[in-house]
Scaffold this motif. Sequence first.
Motif, PDB file in Angstrom:
ATOM      1  N   TRP A   1       0.862  -0.867  -0.115  1.00  0.00           N
ATOM      2  CA  TRP A   1      -0.106  -0.041  -0.208  1.00  0.00           C
ATOM      3  C   TRP A   1       0.659   0.765  -0.282  1.00  0.00           C
ATOM      4  N   ASP A   2       0.502   2.114  -0.484  1.00  0.00           N
ATOM      5  CA  ASP A   2       1.639   2.918  -1.504  1.00  0.00           C
ATOM      6  C   ASP A   2       0.201   3.793  -1.347  1.00  0.00           C
ATOM      7  N   PRO A   3       1.477   5.670  -0.570  1.00  0.00           N
ATOM      8  CA  PRO A   3      -0.013   6.648  -0.178  1.00  0.00           C
ATOM      9  C   PRO A   3       0.033   7.193  -2.098  1.00  0.00           C
ATOM     10  N   VAL A   4       0.860   7.680  -2.499  1.00  0.00           N
ATOM     11  CA  VAL A   4       0.645   8.606  -3.871  1.00  0.00           C
ATOM     12  C   VAL A   4       0.327   7.535  -4.827  1.00  0.00           C
ATOM     13  N   ILE A   5       0.219   5.939  -4.198  1.00  0.00           N
ATOM     14  CA  ILE A   5      -0.177   5.865  -5.784  1.00  0.00           C
ATOM     15  C   ILE A   5      -1.428   5.610  -5.631  1.00  0.00           C
ATOM     16  N   GLU A   6      -2.090   5.300  -4.219  1.00  0.00           N
ATOM     17  CA  GLU A   6      -3.746   5.274  -3.954  1.00  0.00           C
ATOM     18  C   GLU A   6      -4.231   7.108  -3.995  1.00  0.00           C
ATOM     19  N   MET A   7      -3.708   7.912  -4.179  1.00  0.00           N
ATOM     20  CA  MET A   7      -3.780   8.758  -4.208  1.00  0.00           C
ATOM     21  C   MET A   7      -3.662   9.497  -5.686  1.00  0.00           C
ATOM     22  N   GLY A   8      -3.257   8.822  -6.507  1.00  0.00           N
ATOM     23  CA  GLY A   8      -3.334   9.161  -8.135  1.00  0.00           C
ATOM     24  C   GLY A   8      -4.384   8.070  -8.179  1.00  0.00           C
ATOM     25  N   ALA A   9      -4.724   7.073  -8.214  1.00  0.00           N
ATOM     26  CA  ALA A   9      -5.857   6.881  -8.534  1.00  0.00           C
ATOM     27  C   ALA A   9      -6.921   6.951  -7.726  1.00  0.00           C
ATOM     28  N   SER A  10      -6.978   7.262  -7.050  1.00  0.00           N
ATOM     29  CA  SER A  10      -7.924   7.960  -6.134  1.00  0.00           C
ATOM     30  C   SER A  10      -8.702   9.153  -7.284  1.00  0.00           C
ATOM     31  N   TRP A  11      -7.651   9.855  -7.777  1.00  0.00           N
ATOM     32  CA  TRP A  11      -8.138  11.275  -8.911  1.00  0.00           C
ATOM     33  C   TRP A  11      -9.065  11.245 -10.511  1.00  0.00           C
ATOM     34  N   PHE A  12      -8.365   9.372 -10.452  1.00  0.00           N
ATOM     35  CA  PHE A  12      -9.206   9.370 -11.357  1.00  0.00           C
ATOM     36  C   PHE A  12     -10.407   8.787 -11.273  1.00  0.00           C
ATOM     37  N   VAL A  13     -10.935   8.034 -10.115  1.00  0.00           N
ATOM     38  CA  VAL A  13     -12.208   7.687 -10.099  1.00  0.00           C
ATOM     39  C   VAL A  13     -13.222   8.852  -9.891  1.00  0.00           C
ATOM     40  N   ASP A  14     -12.707   9.957  -8.844  1.00  0.00           N
ATOM     41  CA  ASP A  14     -13.096  10.766  -8.494  1.00  0.00           C
ATOM     42  C   ASP A  14     -13.495  11.616  -9.975  1.00  0.00           C
ATOM     43  N   GLN A  15     -12.351  11.927 -11.280  1.00  0.00           N
ATOM     44  CA  GLN A  15     -12.969  12.277 -12.353  1.00  0.00           C
ATOM     45  C   GLN A  15     -13.791  11.763 -13.207  1.00  0.00           C
ATOM     46  N   PHE A  16     -14.005  10.207 -13.266  1.00  0.00           N
ATOM     47  CA  PHE A  16     -14.798   9.907 -13.802  1.00  0.00           C
ATOM     48  C   PHE A  16     -16.466   9.839 -13.627  1.00  0.00           C
ATOM     49  N   ALA A  17     -16.409  10.310 -12.074  1.00  0.00           N
ATOM     50  CA  ALA A  17     -17.543  11.020 -11.529  1.00  0.00           C
ATOM     51  C   ALA A  17     -18.410  11.591 -11.287  1.00  0.00           C
ATOM     52  N   ILE A  18     -17.321  13.255 -12.783  1.00  0.00           N
ATOM     53  CA  ILE A  18     -17.514  14.098 -11.926  1.00  0.00           C
ATOM     54  C   ILE A  18     -17.356  15.138 -13.983  1.00  0.00           C
ATOM     55  N   LEU A  19     -16.940  14.326 -14.688  1.00  0.00           N
ATOM     56  CA  LEU A  19     -16.628  14.880 -15.759  1.00  0.00           C
ATOM     57  C   LEU A  19     -17.484  15.035 -16.628  1.00  0.00           C
ATOM     58  N   PRO A  20     -18.020  15.677 -17.808  1.00  0.00           N
ATOM     59  CA  PRO A  20     -18.745  15.955 -19.095  1.00  0.00           C
ATOM     60  C   PRO A  20     -18.179  13.938 -19.245  1.00  0.00           C
ATOM     61  N   GLY A  21     -19.597  13.214 -19.918  1.00  0.00           N
ATOM     62  CA  GLY A  21     -19.403  12.193 -20.626  1.00  0.00           C
ATOM     63  C   GLY A  21     -17.941  12.441 -21.714  1.00  0.00           C
ATOM     64  N   VAL A  22     -17.701  12.749 -22.967  1.00  0.00           N
ATOM     65  CA  VAL A  22     -16.530  12.730 -24.340  1.00  0.00           C
ATOM     66  C   VAL A  22     -15.143  13.427 -23.530  1.00  0.00           C
ATOM     67  N   GLN A  23     -15.535  13.745 -22.074  1.00  0.00           N
ATOM     68  CA  GLN A  23     -14.003  14.333 -21.138  1.00  0.00           C
ATOM     69  C   GLN A  23     -13.659  12.928 -20.912  1.00  0.00           C
ATOM     70  N   ARG A  24     -14.437  11.936 -20.149  1.00  0.00           N
ATOM     71  CA  ARG A  24     -14.286  10.701 -19.766  1.00  0.00           C
ATOM     72  C   ARG A  24     -13.777   9.489 -20.559  1.00  0.00           C
ATOM     73  N   ALA A  25     -13.944  10.256 -21.816  1.00  0.00           N
ATOM     74  CA  ALA A  25     -13.410   8.700 -22.632  1.00  0.00           C
ATOM     75  C   ALA A  25     -12.539   9.064 -22.952  1.00  0.00           C
ATOM     76  N   VAL A  26     -11.788  10.391 -23.274  1.00  0.00           N
ATOM     77  CA  VAL A  26     -10.313  11.221 -23.134  1.00  0.00           C
ATOM     78  C   VAL A  26      -9.702  10.489 -21.945  1.00  0.00           C
ATOM     79  N   LEU A  27     -10.373  10.562 -21.143  1.00  0.00           N
ATOM     80  CA  LEU A  27      -9.897  10.594 -19.603  1.00  0.00           C
ATOM     81  C   LEU A  27      -8.738   8.688 -19.675  1.00  0.00           C
TER      82      LEU A  27
END
Length: 209
Positions: free
Chosen positions: A99-125
Motif C-alpha cells: 500500500w502506498d499513499p502516492v499510488i492510492e491518491m493518484g488512483a483516487s484522482w482518476f476515480v473522482d474524475q470519472f464521477a464528475i467529468l462530462p462524458g466525452v472527457q471521461r472517454a478522453v481520460l
Amino acid sequence: MTEQDVERVARHNEQRQREYEGSDLIRLLTDESTPAETKKAVLTYLQPWSNAFQRMISARVTFESDPELRALACEHQAEEVGHDKILARSRADDRELVWDPVIEMGASWFVDQFAILPGVQRAVLAHLALEAGSLVFSQAGTKAFPDDEYFELHDEADVEHLEMGYEVLRRRTDWTPEAAITVLDRAWQVIGVVSDRIAECARRDTVAA
C-alpha cells in the motif's frame, strides 16, 4: 468538431506519450543495466495501480448516462476485467500486496474524475490518457519481461483501446479541444507522479535488500 480539432488533440497527446517514454520508470524498465530484482520490484508496486484501474473503469460505467458512451465504457470494462489477476499470476512468487499513499491518491484522482467529468472527457481520460500511458508502459514491460502474459496482452489491446478514444472525438460534437487538452495535461501529470513513485519504491526496496 473538425478533423483538425481531433488532430490537434492527437498531436498534443502524442507529445505527452513521448515525454512519458523518457520518464524514470520507463527508462528503468528498458535499461539493460537495471538489476533484474529492481525490475521485478516494479511489478510489486504496479499491482495496487492495476487493482485500482478496475475501480476506475467501473466508476466510468457507473456514472456514464449517455447511451453511446456508456456502451463504449461497458465494452472497455469487459475487455479489462481480470487484468489485475493476470498481473498477480505473473507475480506468482511475490505474494506481497503493498500500500502506498502516492499510488492510492493518484488512483483516487482518476476515480473522482470519472464521477464528475462530462462524458466525452471521461472517454478522453480513459482512452487517450490511461490507455496511452499503459501502451508506453507495456512496450517497456515486454522488453523487461519477455513472454510475460500481462505485458503481451496489454501491448496488443492498448493500441485498440487508444484508437477508441479518437473515434469518440471524430463522432461527437459535444467537446472542445481546449477542454480535452486540459484533461489530458492533468491526467498525464498524475500518471507521471505515480510512475515516478513506482520507480522510486522499486529502487528503494532493492537497495535496502
